[in-house]
Design a protein around this motif. Sequence first.
Motif, PDB file in Angstrom:
ATOM      1  N   ALA A 112       0.855  -1.192   0.000  1.00  0.00           N
ATOM      2  CA  ALA A 112       0.000   0.000   0.000  1.00  0.00           C
ATOM      3  C   ALA A 112       0.887   1.237   0.000  1.00  0.00           C
ATOM      4  N   THR A 113       0.437   2.280  -0.665  1.00  0.00           N
ATOM      5  CA  THR A 113       1.153   3.552  -0.642  1.00  0.00           C
ATOM      6  C   THR A 113       0.234   4.672  -1.118  1.00  0.00           C
ATOM      7  N   ASP A 114       0.500   5.882  -0.626  1.00  0.00           N
ATOM      8  CA  ASP A 114      -0.146   7.064  -1.187  1.00  0.00           C
ATOM      9  C   ASP A 114       0.895   7.929  -1.897  1.00  0.00           C
ATOM     10  N   TYR A 115       2.124   7.424  -2.025  1.00  0.00           N
ATOM     11  CA  TYR A 115       3.276   8.054  -2.678  1.00  0.00           C
ATOM     12  C   TYR A 115       3.798   9.284  -1.950  1.00  0.00           C
ATOM     13  N   ASN A 116       2.945  10.020  -1.237  1.00  0.00           N
ATOM     14  CA  ASN A 116       3.353  11.279  -0.614  1.00  0.00           C
ATOM     15  C   ASN A 116       3.789  11.160   0.834  1.00  0.00           C
ATOM     16  N   SER A 117       3.183  10.215   1.568  1.00  0.00           N
ATOM     17  CA  SER A 117       3.508  10.163   2.993  1.00  0.00           C
ATOM     18  C   SER A 117       3.888   8.784   3.505  1.00  0.00           C
ATOM     19  N   TYR A 118       3.328   7.708   2.972  1.00  0.00           N
ATOM     20  CA  TYR A 118       3.644   6.392   3.523  1.00  0.00           C
ATOM     21  C   TYR A 118       3.662   5.304   2.464  1.00  0.00           C
ATOM     22  N   ALA A 119       4.334   4.216   2.814  1.00  0.00           N
ATOM     23  CA  ALA A 119       4.338   2.999   1.996  1.00  0.00           C
ATOM     24  C   ALA A 119       4.479   1.811   2.937  1.00  0.00           C
ATOM     25  N   ARG A 140       7.769   9.352   4.307  1.00  0.00           N
ATOM     26  CA  ARG A 140       8.603  10.397   3.689  1.00  0.00           C
ATOM     27  C   ARG A 140       9.240  11.277   4.759  1.00  0.00           C
ATOM     28  N   THR A 141       8.677  11.277   5.969  1.00  0.00           N
ATOM     29  CA  THR A 141       9.224  12.058   7.084  1.00  0.00           C
ATOM     30  C   THR A 141       9.449  11.116   8.266  1.00  0.00           C
ATOM     31  N   LEU A 142      10.060  11.620   9.303  1.00  0.00           N
ATOM     32  CA  LEU A 142      10.292  10.808  10.501  1.00  0.00           C
ATOM     33  C   LEU A 142       9.080  10.745  11.418  1.00  0.00           C
ATOM     34  N   GLU A 143       8.051  11.474  11.095  1.00  0.00           N
ATOM     35  CA  GLU A 143       6.854  11.488  11.929  1.00  0.00           C
ATOM     36  C   GLU A 143       5.973  10.289  11.610  1.00  0.00           C
ATOM     37  N   HIS A 144       5.300   9.775  12.647  1.00  0.00           N
ATOM     38  CA  HIS A 144       4.396   8.644  12.470  1.00  0.00           C
ATOM     39  C   HIS A 144       3.018   9.156  12.057  1.00  0.00           C
TER      40      HIS A 144
END
Length: 180
Positions: A112-119, A140-144
């Motif tokens: 699963a992915t939204d390409y911008n924030s998670y995979a 894409r960032t260190l934030e959960h």
Amino acid sequence: MRGSLLAALLGLLVVLAAGKEDLGLQNFNAAQFSGMWYEIALASNLEHQSLSPRRKVGAVIVEQNGPHLTLTSVTDHMNRCMKEKNQAVRGNAPGKFKLRSDSGGKEVIVVATDYNSYAIMNIVLHRGGKPSSVLKLYSRTLEHNEKATEEFMERAVEQGLSASDVQLLTKDLTCVNLLS
């Protein structure tokens, strides 16, 4: 008759479940997927994965290279930072890639992915006679991202893993800094 109806409904559910996963990746876009991804969580019941309770954040840089993807990754493996560079060959489904190695290779499946924030990726290791897998959450960032973390937990449970098999990685950038 009742058994036939039950079998038909079960078959329909299996088709719908398989279709749901395929629909999410049917239009997998390697160019959009390229870039830096931080490994922020993993789920596994493999013994060597559970031995490191304070694992550091890892990362992977994904680059499209013609029909292949080049993956440069760093991971915390038993308190040692490991850096690898692999060329991934497209597999037999969208979002599925194969990496060959002397030890048997592995498959990387973008679940699963939204390409911008998670995979969410399932890494299937082919060593010995039995494949094993590790589910990983990238950001894409260190934030959960709470929504992504919830979906990750659902995927882990679907694979027969429990909450105790999930590790949120510490925000220690020691390994990530090796990519600079």
